[in-house]
Scaffold this active site. Structure first.
Site, mmCIF file in Angstrom:
data_model
loop_
_atom_site.group_PDB
_atom_site.id
_atom_site.type_symbol
_atom_site.label_atom_id
_atom_site.label_comp_id
_atom_site.label_asym_id
_atom_site.label_seq_id
_atom_site.Cartn_x
_atom_site.Cartn_y
_atom_site.Cartn_z
ATOM 1 N N LYS A 59 4.629 1.714 -4.931
ATOM 2 C CA LYS A 59 4.066 3.061 -4.897
ATOM 3 C C LYS A 59 4.793 3.997 -3.927
ATOM 4 O O LYS A 59 4.832 5.211 -4.151
ATOM 5 C CB LYS A 59 2.576 3.009 -4.548
ATOM 6 N N ASP A 114 -4.940 8.317 -8.741
ATOM 7 C CA ASP A 114 -6.107 7.818 -8.006
ATOM 8 C C ASP A 114 -6.964 8.978 -7.502
ATOM 9 O O ASP A 114 -8.192 8.865 -7.427
ATOM 10 C CB ASP A 114 -5.677 6.955 -6.816
#
Length: 282
Positions: free
Chosen positions: A67, A103
């Site tokens: 990420k 997210d």
């Protein structure tokens, strides 16, 4: 080969993303597919180079440990992802590879009915200060919440708060919330209180989150981003106390829906989310 998207990580076999996206592709009648692709850290640059040249590739979700590592390999980073410091969705846009963080939107999705209301004050207690907590904290901060961070590592908690509003008075050790307090809660009418578990505590194979409910305001929403098990000990106790409870599947499906829209240009067919949840829990 038909159009496709995928999720990459190391390891990756455990990912539920293919099940979610294939369910929606079938429901929407889209002739495309979605895969889980094992990409090791030293293969990341080569993976992106090969996908740039593939006209059928619609993008990828990104999970541990890529990420942060993927960010300098992209042409552009969405401002929200840049603030969070993590990318979990990459989409080809013209000649560019663009990084997003789904997210943020996924976490807020089940809270939207409450966020649409007007409140005198909004307060969140976020337990944990890891990668997921950063997206959660920024999302809540942008919705006008005052945020308290409880973490085992106070340096992590300070670093988390530094992203939006440094304040030593609004961080505390995680075990502070395990100890009962004698506190006479004031009138919470017009106040939106949210308590969020972003740690792995309560997940299958881990001990429960040590939270004493004397720290929880009356009528608070308890939100646990853990989804295995679906009902963690934290959520079970919240329900016993008559509090509103949100489980981790809500965020998992919400962030996947944001990615699906970016990949295929249409909204995910959400009319049968209950059937999707049943598949995920089977």
């Amino acid at each position: 080969m038909k159009a496709y998207a995928e999720v990459i990580g190391d390891p990756i076999a455990h990912s539920k993303s293919p099940l979610i996206h294939r369910h929606w592709l079938a429901a929407a009648g889209i002739d495309a597919d979605y895969f889980a692709t094992h990409v090791k850290p030293d293969e990341l640059a080569g993976f992106l180079a090969s996908r740039r040249a593939d006209p059928q590739w619609r993008g990828c979700n990104v999970t541990i440990p890529h990420k942060q590592a993927i960010m300098p390999l992209l042409d552009r980073i969405d401002p929200a992802a840049a603030r969070i410091g993590a990318v979990n969705c990459v989409v080809p846009e013209g000649d560019e590879l663009v990084g997003y963080n789904t997210d943020y939107a996924g976490f807020l999705e089940p809270l939207q009915p409450m966020l649409a209301e007007t409140h005198l004050f909004r307060m969140a207690r976020i337990l944990g200060a890891g990668g997921a907590a950063k997206a959660v904290a920024l999302a809540l901060h942008d919705q006008g919440f005052t945020i308290v961070v409880g973490a085992r590592n106070l340096d992590q908690a300070r670093a988390l708060r530094a992203n939006f509003a440094p304040d030593e008075k609004l961080i505390a050790p995680l075990d502070h919330f395990a100890t009962p307090i004698a506190f006479d809660w004031d009138n919470r009418d017009g106040i939106l209180d949210v308590v969020v578990n972003t740690t792995s505590l309560g997940m299958k194979g881990y001990p429960p989150l040590p939270l004493d409910f004397s720290h929880v305001p009356p009528n608070a929403i308890i939100y646990d981003i853990v989804y295995a098990p679906l009902e963690t000990p934290l959520l079970a106790e919240a329900k016993q106390r008559g509090l509103r409870a949100i489980n981790g599947l809500a965020m998992l499906i919400g962030q996947a829906a944001d990615a699906f829209r970016r990949f295929y240009g249409v909204d995910a067919p959400r009319q049968d989310d209950e059937a999707l949840q049943a598949k995920l829990l089977a």
